[in-house]
Structure formats: structure tokens, C-alpha cells
Design an enzyme around this catalytic site. Structure first.
Site, PDB file in Angstrom:
ATOM      1  N   GLU A   1       0.804  -1.226   0.000  1.00 12.82           N
ATOM      2  CA  GLU A   1       0.000   0.000   0.000  1.00 12.82           C
ATOM      3  C   GLU A   1       0.837   1.277   0.000  1.00 12.82           C
ATOM      4  O   GLU A   1       0.485   2.260   0.670  1.00 12.82           O
ATOM      5  CB  GLU A   1      -0.963   0.003   1.185  1.00 12.82           C
ATOM      6  CG  GLU A   1      -1.984  -1.106   1.113  1.00 12.82           C
ATOM      7  CD  GLU A   1      -3.124  -0.964   2.099  1.00 12.82           C
ATOM      8  OE1 GLU A   1      -2.998  -0.181   3.047  1.00 12.82           O
ATOM      9  OE2 GLU A   1      -4.145  -1.660   1.915  1.00 12.82           O
TER      10      GLU A   1
ATOM     11  N   GLU B   1      -6.095  -8.668   0.203  1.00 12.62           N
ATOM     12  CA  GLU B   1      -6.747  -8.162   1.416  1.00 12.62           C
ATOM     13  C   GLU B   1      -8.184  -7.814   1.105  1.00 12.62           C
ATOM     14  O   GLU B   1      -8.448  -7.062   0.165  1.00 12.62           O
ATOM     15  CB  GLU B   1      -6.065  -6.889   1.937  1.00 12.62           C
ATOM     16  CG  GLU B   1      -4.730  -7.092   2.576  1.00 12.62           C
ATOM     17  CD  GLU B   1      -4.204  -5.828   3.249  1.00 12.62           C
ATOM     18  OE1 GLU B   1      -5.008  -5.007   3.712  1.00 12.62           O
ATOM     19  OE2 GLU B   1      -2.981  -5.673   3.299  1.00 12.62           O
TER      20      GLU B   1
HETATM   21  C1  BG6 Z   1      -4.635  -2.351   4.960  1.00 13.75           C
HETATM   22  C2  BG6 Z   1      -3.317  -2.792   5.500  1.00 13.75           C
HETATM   23  O1  BG6 Z   1      -4.608  -0.984   4.879  1.00 13.75           O
HETATM   24  O2  BG6 Z   1      -5.791  -2.546   5.685  1.00 13.75           O
HETATM   25  C3  BG6 Z   1      -3.391  -3.735   6.671  1.00 13.75           C
HETATM   26  O3  BG6 Z   1      -2.449  -3.297   4.517  1.00 13.75           O
HETATM   27  C4  BG6 Z   1      -4.549  -3.345   7.560  1.00 13.75           C
HETATM   28  O4  BG6 Z   1      -2.140  -3.694   7.297  1.00 13.75           O
HETATM   29  C5  BG6 Z   1      -5.844  -3.428   6.781  1.00 13.75           C
HETATM   30  O5  BG6 Z   1      -4.625  -4.010   8.763  1.00 13.75           O
HETATM   31  C6  BG6 Z   1      -7.091  -3.080   7.578  1.00 13.75           C
HETATM   32  O6  BG6 Z   1      -6.941  -1.834   8.192  1.00 13.75           O
HETATM   33  P1  BG6 Z   1      -7.203  -1.641   9.753  1.00 13.75           P
HETATM   34  O7  BG6 Z   1      -6.858  -0.223  10.024  1.00 13.75           O
HETATM   35  O8  BG6 Z   1      -8.639  -1.943   9.944  1.00 13.75           O
HETATM   36  O9  BG6 Z   1      -6.300  -2.613  10.444  1.00 13.75           O
END
Ligand code: BG6
Length: 492
Positions: A186, A390
């Protein structure tokens, strides 16, 4: 039962990151990285202070704060148990990152730290033994702190040398074990968080009270250095292991930025937002070009980056081989509304056509069609295989009186998104895999808390740092197991 259209060998599994679950932040030679001094990457106050005597930033943790990431979920010591739980769901792929600071603690040493190398050897061996292909991120918000305080991190071209040394070491060491490498997690979030997302720090700050303040010139120079380093990664990886594949990893929720109205200003604004939050990195990484809309920004600020012709050629000659991304939600663009952002993406005006949001206090819009839209836009633009690394939903959960966690909401969110991935495959998009974010509860990247849980597996740890760290399966565990084992055929 839905007929599967997921190709044979589709990668099913989950994704995590070293800094959010390993803990052991100073063990076996590891030195701090940038996230170690932050409670959440959205923090306005990282633990850094300017020292007038040394003329440098230095670490200063706040005794009032709980740095949950220092212990994480203790994956460093419990990874065998955790990987067994993942394999129990039928994962054939597991994504995590290497904490650069375990391999080169300060980042600028000549020799690597054997204890760190050994840890990942054992970890990858265990994944392979359990039938899970390692998908490894080289940098997931884990720039060694020393590289930032000493050199300004990616603002400095010296980083390319340190990076190349690090990746050469890990490519040599894990050759034949790791097939899928991701470069910078990211990193496109540089536009709103250069310090933590892109590992940049001003070494000649004009505001010595705030380490997050940087000039646009520093940020854009860092951008060029990262683009060059990304190209080197593809080159070096293939020189060492021709069989491995290197992909970029970009936060792509903002690709699904819809114009709020058909006012041409909203439509053009939405396109510009997609460009300056995502494609501005996707284009150099995948097409090998620094796009005209970025060069326009440089012209208008009268800035010429230190980027040689050879370096531009490197970027041209070594694009990535696949595009991996995160998608959580969509957003809207309206010329009348200022854009605000958090880890999930942009926050425009609420979209009245969506079913709802994740619960308070996070309230991330839920838009499964947005993942199909994103897959199609990215494929039309780059014609590269796409890898969802993700997607998921964060909920505040606790076991009920019987010790059970009924997370139907998670099942519904995930099912709806996977259905849309299926639609995208039917549209002709080449999709390599689907990795759910945080299949075991980890520390939140954005807020640094445990309360925001994504897992199919619950971890008994809380925002105040208490908890037994015991693991237990949520209801969604059996559901996701069916999905993985049926190659996405059984979504009921
Ligand atoms: C992404 C990241 O932005 O989103 C992760 O690559 C992150 O590291 C995930 O955990 C979810 O975001 P958050 O803030 O809910 O943990």
C-alpha cells in the site's frame, strides 16, 4: 450450490503482516521499525522527537500509551499453532511480511542477522509443510527506524542500496521456498501518510515539533526512489530465482471512487482521485511509465526530481508481473465535499445506494460490487493477473456465555464479495487468488487496537494489553473452510 468458476490452483487463504502480529519487537537482534513507535499508522503523534544536539529525530515512546504491536499476538513464538489453524481451513496460500529489521536491524549494516533469517526459514518451511504457498511482502510499513532518522528513509537515494542488499539476501536465502513476492504494501498511501506508509522522514525539517510534516519535493523524490527500487526488485528477483513472481501491492479501495453526480466536474474529479491515489504508482509499477498527470504536478510546483535516464529506463524495463491489492470499500467524489481518508480509503459523501456500513466507530461502507468494478478497471488498464491479497471486515467481538462468537455479519460480507469476484472472473478478468485480511485477529494497522477484529480465529487480547492470548475458532471458521475446500463452489 453455486457452480465454481474459480480456476484450478486458485489461491485461497489469508493475509497478515509482521508488524501487526509477530510481537517480539526487540527479540533476536531486531531493532525498531517505524510502526513500532506508533499506536496505529493514522496516529498524529508518532514516538519521535527532534534532538537539537544530534540534529536528528530519535525514538521517544509515550509511557501513557499501550503499544500493542510490541507483543502483537505473539505469533513469533506461536506461529506453529496459528499456521495449523490456517491450514485447518484448507488454505493453500498464506501471506505475511518479512520485518526488514529482523534481517538488517538498522538497515545499513553490511551483514544480515542470522537469527532473523532463521526465523523466516522456519516459518516458510512450516507453511510449505502444511500445504500453504508463502506469499511474502517485502515491506509492510516496516522500514527500519534507523534508516529514517539517519537518512530520511525513502527521501534518500541511499535507500536503494540498502533495499537492494536486503532483497538480495532474502531472495538468495528463500529461493525455491517463496514463489510470490510483493514489493511495498500500500505504498500508494504516500499521498496522505508519507512517513509511515512510504517510510519517509525529513532530516532537515522546517517543523521540528512534528515528524509528520514534509515538503512536497521530499515526498516526490521519495516516490521516484521507490519506483526505481521496485524495478530493481523485479530484476534482482529474477536473476536469483527465475521461477518466482513479483507483484506490486496497492491499496485499491479508492479505485472504486464513484462520481457522486453526472456533473462533469464530479466525473473528472473522480478520475483524478483514482489517478492520484492509486494509478500514480500502478502506472510506473505495471506500465513502466511515470504518468503525465504526475509530471504535470511536478511542473506546476517547479520541481525536477533527481531521476536519471538510466533510472527511468529501469522503471520501463522491469514492470511487475502481477498486481495485488486490498479492497475494503468504495467511496464517492463530489466537487462540493472535501475528501477525508482513513486506512480503508476515501470518505466522500455517503453513497445512498449501498446496503450499509461496518459497525461504529469504523463505519466502512459495504460495497461488494465495488470489488468487481475494481477488478475490471485494473484488468482493463494493466492486463496483468490480479491477486486480491486483502479484503475483510473489522468487528468488535467477544465470546458469549458459551464461549461462542457468532459472526454471521462477517460471513455475509465475505460471501457477498467472493460472489462478485466470481462475476469478475466471468467478465474475463484473470484473478490469481483471494486472501482474506486478518484470518486471525491481529493489531489494527490504522488505529493500533485489538478491538477491531477481522479474524475467523479469535485471540484473547485487549486494547489495554490484557488477555491470555488464547486462540479460539469463531463461527465463520467452518464457513470459510468450506469455501476454500470447495474452490469457492460452496458459499452457503
Ligand atoms: C490495509 C493494511 O490498509 O488494511 C493492513 O495493509 C490493515 O495492514 C488493513 O490491517 C485493515 O486496516 P485496519 O486499520 O482496519 O487494520
Amino acid at each position: 450450490m453455486t457452480k465454481s468458476v474459480f480456476p484450478e490452483g486458485f489461491l485461497w487463504g489469508g493475509a497478515v503482516a509482521a508488524n501487526q502480529l509477530e510481537g517480539a519487537w526487540l527479540e533476536d537482534g531486531k531493532a525498531p521499525n517505524i510502526t513500532d513507535v506508533c499506536v496505529g499508522i493514522n496516529t498524529k503523534e508518532p514516538g519521535l522527537v527532534w534532538n537539537d544536539e544530534t540534529g536528528k529525530w530519535e525514538m521517544k515512546l509515550d509511557p501513557e500509551k499501550v503499544y500493542l504491536s510490541h507483543e502483537g499476538i505473539d505469533f513469533y513464538h506461536r506461529y506453529k499453532e496459528d499456521l495449523a489453524l490456517m491450514a485447518g481451513m484448507g488454505f493453500n496460500c498464506f501471506r505475511t511480511s518479512i520485518a526488514w529489521g529482523r534481517i538488517y536491524p538498522n538497515g545499513d549494516e553490511e551483514e544480515p542477522n542470522e537469527a532473523g533469517l532463521k526465523f523466516y526459514d522456519d516459518l516458510f518451511d512450516e507453511m510449505l509443510r502444511l500445504g500453504m504457498e508463502p506469499c511474502i511482502t517485502l515491506s509492510h510499513y516496516e522500514t527500519p527506524l534507523h534508516l529514517m532518522t539517519e537518512y530520511g528513509g525513502w527521501v534518500s537515494k541511499k535507500m536503494i542500496t540498502f533495499w537492494n542488499r536486503y532483497i538480495t539476501t532474502v531472495f538468495n536465502r528463500y529461493k525455491g521456498k517463496v514463489k510470490y513476492w510483493l514489493t511495498f504494501n500500500e505504498v500508494n498511501n504516500m499521498y496522505r501518510r508519507p512517513t509511515i506508509s512510504a517510510g519517509m522522514l525529513s532530516v532537515k525539517p522546517y517543523d521540528k515539533t512534528n515528524p509528520l510534516v514534509m515538503s512536497q519535493e521530499e515526498i516526490w523524490q521519495g516516490y521516484c526512489n521507490i519506483c526505481v527500487a521496485n524495478a530493481y526488485t523485479v530484476k534482482i528477483a529474477h536473476e536469483i530465482d527465475p521461477a518466482c513472481k513479483v507483484g506490486c501491492m496497492l491499496s485499491s479501495s479508492a479505485v472504486a471512487t464513484y462520481p457522486y453526480t453526472c456533473d462533469p466536474e464530479d466525473v473528472m474529479g473522480a478520475l483524478n482521485l483514482q489517478r492520484m491515489t492509486n494509478f500514480y504508482f500502478g502506472d510506473p509499477f505495471c506500465l513502466g511509465i511515470i504518468p503525465g498527470y504526475v509530471k504535470r504536478v511536478w511542473r506546476e510546483m517547479d520541481f525536477t526530481p533527481d531521476l536519471s535516464e538510466e533510472e527511468e529506463k529501469m522503471i520501463k524495463d522491469y514492470p511487475v508481473e502481477f498486481f495485488s491489492f486490498s479492497y475494503y470499500r468504495s467511496g464517492t467524489f463530489s466537487k462540493d465535499t472535501a475528501n477525508a481518508f482513513d486506512t480503508g480509503g476515501i470518505k466522500g459523501k455517503p453513497n445512498p445506494y449501498l446496503k450499509g456500513t461496518s459497525p461504529e466507530p469504523w463505519c466502512w461502507p459495504i460495497d461488494p460490487v465495488g470489488i468487481r468494478y475494481t477488478l475490471n478497471v485494473l484488468y482493463d488498464r494493466y492486463h496483468l493477473p490480479l491477486f486480491i491479497v486483502e479484503n475483510g471486515i473489522g468487528l468488535d467481538e467477544a465470546p458469549d456465555a458459551e464461549g461462542r462468537i457468532k459472526d454471521d455479519f462477517r460471513v455475509e460480507y465475505t460471501r457477498d464479495h467472493i460472489k462478485q469476484v466470481r462475476e469478475a472472473i466471468l467478465d474475463g478478468v484473470e484473478v490469481m487468488g483471494y486472501l482474506y485480511w486478518g484470518p486471525i485477529d491481529v493489531v489494527s494497522a490504522g488505529t493500533g487496537e485489538m478491538k477491531k477484529r477481522y479474524g475467523f480465529v479469535y485471540v484473547d487480547r485487549h486494547n489495554d494489553g490484557t488477555g491470555t492470548l488464547e486462540r479460539s475458532k469463531k463461527d465463520s471458521y467452518e464457513w470459510y473452510k468450506k469455501v476454500c475446500e470447495s474452490n469457492g463452489e460452496d458459499l452457503d
